[in-house]
Design an enzyme around this catalytic site. Structure first.
Site, mmCIF file in Angstrom:
data_model
loop_
_atom_site.group_PDB
_atom_site.id
_atom_site.type_symbol
_atom_site.label_atom_id
_atom_site.label_comp_id
_atom_site.label_asym_id
_atom_site.label_seq_id
_atom_site.Cartn_x
_atom_site.Cartn_y
_atom_site.Cartn_z
ATOM 1 N N GLN A 1 0.769 -1.219 -0.011
ATOM 2 C CA GLN A 1 -0.212 0.126 -0.144
ATOM 3 C C GLN A 1 0.410 1.353 0.100
ATOM 4 O OE1 GLN A 1 -3.944 -0.656 2.575
ATOM 5 N NE2 GLN A 1 -4.356 0.514 1.445
ATOM 6 N N THR B 1 1.722 -0.405 6.384
ATOM 7 C CA THR B 1 0.700 -0.716 7.246
ATOM 8 C C THR B 1 0.639 -3.095 6.761
ATOM 9 O OG1 THR B 1 -0.995 -1.323 6.237
ATOM 10 C CG2 THR B 1 0.316 -0.560 4.464
ATOM 11 N N THR B 2 0.320 -3.777 7.674
ATOM 12 C CA THR B 2 -0.110 -5.178 7.882
ATOM 13 C C THR B 2 -1.327 -5.146 6.270
ATOM 14 O OG1 THR B 2 0.751 -4.980 9.365
ATOM 15 C CG2 THR B 2 -0.630 -6.634 9.384
ATOM 16 N N HIS B 3 -1.650 -3.914 5.119
ATOM 17 C CA HIS B 3 -1.944 -4.627 3.702
ATOM 18 C C HIS B 3 -1.166 -5.040 3.451
ATOM 19 C CE1 HIS B 3 -4.593 -0.748 5.562
ATOM 20 N NE2 HIS B 3 -4.820 -1.843 6.905
ATOM 21 N N ASN B 4 -0.650 -6.533 2.942
ATOM 22 C CA ASN B 4 0.008 -7.345 2.600
ATOM 23 C C ASN B 4 -1.095 -8.083 1.399
ATOM 24 O OD1 ASN B 4 1.020 -7.476 5.066
ATOM 25 N ND2 ASN B 4 3.098 -7.740 3.800
#
Lengths: 570, 249
Positions: free
Chosen positions: A333, A498-501
């Site tokens: 992101q 961010t932990t939006h992989n």
């Protein structure tokens, strides 16, 4: 010595949002389900001492133990991949509820545009808007097809919000609970963005504005705005997580069980079907085979991809030829934003993970990109999550980072600083992908997953454009000093982002360009399903969980159907 | 000094450890000795809310460093990073040196939750920490290096230096001008700075942030259970500070 256990109808690998939803829906339909969870059990009762920034936010007490398993990373294929030895850029989960236990609760539906991004971009801007190095593709489902499942997820989760965003997809019903409280900080953003011609609205939140009982009969409490959401569990049961909703729902049926400390190391496959999974009991070191009619991979993006790779299921993506799909289209992101320093003290320490206001005017294709050198955009939000004193030491430009001036400035500005942040879309590129590391192994002797990733030209352009827009909003909000985010350089795995992989096990309508079909059923094994943000063909301008939840509900329906009839669901 | 017999006074401590008082400068060691004064009036962070005082014998001490000489270098260095001023106490007054010492003796010092398998290669900065050194090893080496720099630059012990001279050495670490083995001095500086902030602002249950003084300076009210009633307030709100130790039953 491997012990083979009794066969079950469905086994899920991992028990977070994906495993919880699949578990609940399949168990409700009468299927016998086992959830294998590598971590330990946990729930609301374990969080009574959770207001501890040091233990949970700095030392990551709820998160994955990297000593046992991590990934390796390099920016490009010329660089030697090395282990991510310490947690930083993203925070991997472990234990019941997975990373969903320590999420903030932002609950979005990806835009209708996202699901048909390739078709719509080509139609409007021509085929050459982006170079062919960008692997843009449609998801194979439309927003309208997914809408009932978004609706189902939101009702299960009790999401608090308001249908005032003119840009998102049409909703068949309003939010189950009203929006959270609009604080003075949020109002500053509302006034400024309205003045600039944008349309602000309350961020859809899984920190509930009021007590709620969901259609499965699970009760959630009202959020107390305590300021300890992200990286923490909720001591009130007021943040919707799998362990306070779908997991108890599954357990009530009598058809569901979770086995803890069970680390899956292989998916067993014979012919065009899988037969079960092999796991290690991490407390004893014993190996077990759990046979199952259906195997569902419901761990995180990273581990879902890794398990397929080590089990030899599917064709690995090859960046030289563009052939193969497993590991392809990894996305992250892009985070444009601006920080503003104010004169007055604000109650920044109060808050909730999803307490915020957003504008979508600069997201997706909600604005014209004809004269811009990128596609897509970002949702831009102000959030009042509760800033905490170890991590938050805001410094105006040119302030020293230690010593007496540092101390004065960081203390003064702690309660006088606000930030606007964008969740920017990540468009997949042929050089950004997941594979297996040839050198490093986890504690069980299994190769580590290897991540090859860097920001691209599209990312830098998107970031620059939206950072300027954020700075203008912050100025309008009345900040005496505005500090725009630094320009994007190379992706760095050290600072938290961010932990939006996303990606690596993407969905699609065509087996040549996707790992699973539109029901998340593996193209090469009809009784194997892969569920999670790994299914995203690209990453949109929002947090992923709402879309993961919808995909999981839709997959669960498919699994129940498959269990009766067999065969391909598409 | 009525409590001298119950506790260990500063003078007693100096005698028993053989530290030469002449070597002390600033308020460093005095601050560093806070924990050795086991006195009844030494109320620490385990103070109950609502005016009720929770008496705790403050038996803090060294779990990692083996000599006061090393510990005093650490104390002076973190005090330069987060100094006492008119706002309130600095790192020493907040107990940060004890916090760091105690952390180094545990999981943090041994990098227990981190991937420490080889092979080890230097890597690019975007790949993060790649050394086989644990934090405990790095701190021990870093403190020795600070002492060496003091000797080399000023022919004195680190704790004998003027504040500006200490700053010069810390800056040299920050700018990566000091040679360390297995780790860069720049990285050691970053970790030292971060550990200082953690010790200052963590809940007092971890032996720093004594009496929640750092929270008081920053207007962070600590462990409040709810802000539901005040979340919409236009006014800046102040509360009685609360530590997690308030949760002890």
């Amino acid at each position: 010595m491997v012990t083979t256990l009794e066969k079950v109808d469905v086994v899920t690998v991992g028990v977070g949002w994906g495993g919880g939803i699949i578990g609940a829906e399949c168990a409700k339909a009468g299927l016998k389900v086992i959830g294998l969870e590598r971590g330990k059990s946990r729930g609301t009762a374990d969080f009574s001492l959770i207001h501890d920034e040091f233990r949970y936010a700095m030392r990551y007490d709820l998160m994955q133990n990297l000593a046992k398993e991590t990934i390796t990373f390099r920016n490009d294929r010329k660089m030697r991949a090395l282990p991510m030895r310490q947690m930083g850029s993203f925070l991997l989960g472990e234990g019941l509820g997975g990373s969903g236990t320590h999420w903030n609760g932002h609950t979005w539906r990806f835009l209708p545009y996202d699901f048909e991004i390739k078709t719509l971009t080509d139609e409007k801007y021509g085929k050459d808007k982006l170079s062919s190095d960008y692997l843009l593709q449609d998801w194979g489902v439309t927003y309208d097809e997914l809408e009932p499942y978004f609706d189902k997820f939101e009702k299960m989760a009790g999401i608090s919000g308001e249908d005032k965003n003119p840009f998102w997809g049409k909703r068949t019903s309003d939010f189950p609970t009203p929006p959270m409280k609009k604080t003075p900080i949020l109002k500053k953003f509302e006034t400024a963005t309205s003045k600039l011609g944008y349309t602000p609205f309350m961020l859809p939140s899984a920190n509930l504005s009021e007590a709620y009982t969901n259609p499965d009969g699970e009760s959630l409490a009202q959020c107390q705005y305590c300021g300890f959401c992200e990286r923490f569990g909720c001591e009130y049961g007021a943040k919707t997580t799998a362990e306070v909703t779908v997991i108890p729902t599954a357990q009530k049926t009598g058809n569901y069980d979770v086995r803890f400390h069970a680390n899956v190391v292989e998916v067993m496959k014979t012919g065009n079907k899988v037969t079960g999974v092999k796991y290690i009991d991490t407390q004893t070191g014993e190996e077990f085979i759990q046979p199952a009619e259906v195997v569902v991979l419901t761990s995180y993006v990273m581990n879902n991809a890794k398990l397929l790779m080590v089990s030899g299921i599917g064709e690995m993506y090859d960046p030289d030829t563009g052939r193969g799909t497993l590991g392809k289209n990894y996305g992250y992101q892009i985070l444009p934003g601006a920080t503003g320093f104010f004169d007055e003290q604000m109650n920044v320490f109060m808050g909730a993970g999803s307490l915020g206001m957003t504008i979508d005017d600069l997201n997706g294709d909600n604005f014209d990109h004809t004269d811009l050198d990128f596609i897509h955009g970002a949702s831009m939000s102000i959030t009042q999550t509760g800033v905490r004193p170890i991590a938050s030491n805001p410094l105006p430009p040119d302030t020293p980072v230690w010593g007496s001036e540092f101390k004065k400035q960081s203390i003064y500005n702690y309660t006088r600083t606000l930030s606007i942040g964008g969740q920017g879309a990540s468009i997949p590129h042929k050089e950004n992908f997941l594979s297996l590391d040839p050198n490093y192994k986890d504690a069980y002797g299994v190769p580590l997953l290897q991540l090859t990733y860097n920001f691209t030209e599209q990312d830098r352009n998107l970031h620059k454009y939206l950072t300027e827009k954020s700075a203008a909003i912050m100025k309008e909000m009345g900040a005496k000093t505005v500090m725009p985010g630094n320009p994007l350089t190379n992706y760095d795995i050290v600072p938290y982002q961010t932990t939006h992989n996303t990606g690596g096990t993407i969905m699609g309508a065509d087996r040549d360009t996707s790992v699973v079909n539109t029901q998340l059923q593996h193209w090469d094994a009809e009784n194997l399903f892969v569920v999670g943000a790994g299914n995203f063909a690209h990453n949109g301008g929002y947090n992923p969980t709402g879309t993961v939840g919808a995909l999981a509900y839709r997959a669960a329906e498919g699994i129940v159907k498959y269990s009766k009839n067999g065969g391909s669901l598409v | 000094m009525a409590d001298d017999k119950k506790g260990l006074s500063r003078r007693d401590f100096l005698k028993t450890t053989g530290v030469a008082t002449g070597a002390l400068v600033g308020g460093g060691l005095i601050g560093g000795l806070v924990g050795y004064n086991v006195k009844k009036e030494g109320k620490v962070a385990g103070t109950k809310g609502g005016g009720e005082t929770h008496e705790v014998a403050n038996n803090r001490g060294l779990m990692f460093f083996q000599t006061m000489a090393e510990f005093n270098v650490l104390s002076q260095a973190v005090e330069r990073i987060f100094p006492e001023d008119d706002l309130g106490p600095g790192a020493i007054g907040l107990g940060v040196p004890y916090f760091i010492d105690n952390q180094l003796a545990g999981n943090y010092g041994s990098n227990v939750k981190e991937y420490m398998q080889g092979p080890f290669f230097a890597g690019e900065s975007t790949q993060g920490y790649q050394s086989s050194l644990t934090r405990a090893e790095m701190f021990r080496q870093g403190i020795l290096k600070m002492e060496e720099e003091a000797k080399k630059r000023f022919d004195k012990k680190f704790v004998q230096l003027e504040g500006s001279q200490m700053d010069e050495i810390i800056t040299a670490f920050q700018k990566n001008e000091v040679e360390m083995r297995g780790v860069s001095s720049e990285y050691f500086f970053k970790v030292l700075r971060q550990a200082t902030l953690e010790g200052a602002y963590a809940d007092p249950i971890y032996n720093g942030n004594i009496n929640m003084e750092a929270w008081r300076m920053k207007d962070f009210p600590g462990n409040q259970m709810t802000y539901l009633a005040d979340i919409e307030s236009e006014k800046f709100m102040k509360y009685d500070l609360k530590s997690l130790s308030n949760m002890e039953h």
